[in-house]
Design a protein around this motif. Structure first.
Motif: not given
Length: 226
Positions: A59-63, A177-179
């Motif tokens: 999972v990729l969090n953007v913003g 897994p998260f970034l």
């Protein structure tokens, strides 16, 4: 049901649209979803995706995010080493930001942080890439007192947002897994509201050009982790 290798979570429509425009042909194997602003919306979006589409490899969090130090400027990128809640306190015996039964912060695996930093440093020469903790709260930090409190409680934090920790929390619970990689939109040194508005005056597609080389790197990692 085709399992997506990388789930990209963006809080707002204009962020998600910019991400899709930059990804182009990379959308095979990638899902981009809009979470909405705030911790509850972010967590709900992730849980809904896991339940209806299955768990992704990454999972990729953007913003965008606010800088905690004057040295970080709008347009800089921040790669998370961990994420946590700056506005949570469960009483004696728990660290600030720690929820009962949970770790104090949610760490990004080093096997994600390193390649993400490398890809951004190599391909995003238009921006400076920083590495550090990102903290999350349910309100926009407009007062210097808020920033001073966060710096005191989270000395390794470099940026603040409204979603990263909630997404990291859900991923921790589901062993995904998260970034989080955020672009700085406003800084402590300037009027945060004016700075934020100035940030969005530039074309969002340009602001989120960093997502393509980042997702390319993550897709390679996702293949290895299958």
């Amino acid at each position: 049901m085709k399992r997506r290798k990388v789930l990209v979570v963006a809080p707002m429509q204009k962020e998600a649209s910019a991400v899709v425009s930059n990804l182009g042909g990379l959308l095979d194997g990638v899902c981009v979803t809009i979470s909405g602003i705030g911790k509850v919306n972010a967590a709900a979006a992730c849980v809904n995706h896991f339940l209806t589409q299955g768990k992704p490899n990454i999972v990729l969090n953007v913003g965008c995010a606010g800088a905690l130090y004057d040295s970080a400027q709008p347009g800089d990128l921040v790669v998370s080493t961990s994420v946590g809640y700056w506005d949570v306190f469960c009483g004696r015996g728990y660290e600030i930001g720690q929820i009962q039964g949970e770790p104090p912060q949610y760490r990004t695996p080093r096997w994600l942080t390193g390649p993400a930093f490398g890809a951004l440093s190599e391909h995003c020469t238009f921006a400076r890439t920083l590495v550090g903790d990102i903290v999350t709260g349910d309100r926009f930090c407009t007062m210097r007192e808020d920033v001073s409190r966060i710096i005191r409680d989270f000395p390794k934090a470099v940026a603040v947002d409204m979603e990263s920790a909630a997404i990291g929390h859900v991923c921790h619970r589901h062993c995904v897994p998260f970034l989080s990689v955020r672009v700085i939109s406003d800084t402590v040194a300037l009027d945060r509201g004016t700075d934020y508005e100035r940030f969005w005056a530039q074309e969002p597609v340009t602001r989120f050009a960093y997502v393509r080389p980042l997702v390319e790197a993550l897709l390679k990692l996702a293949e290895r982790s299958r």
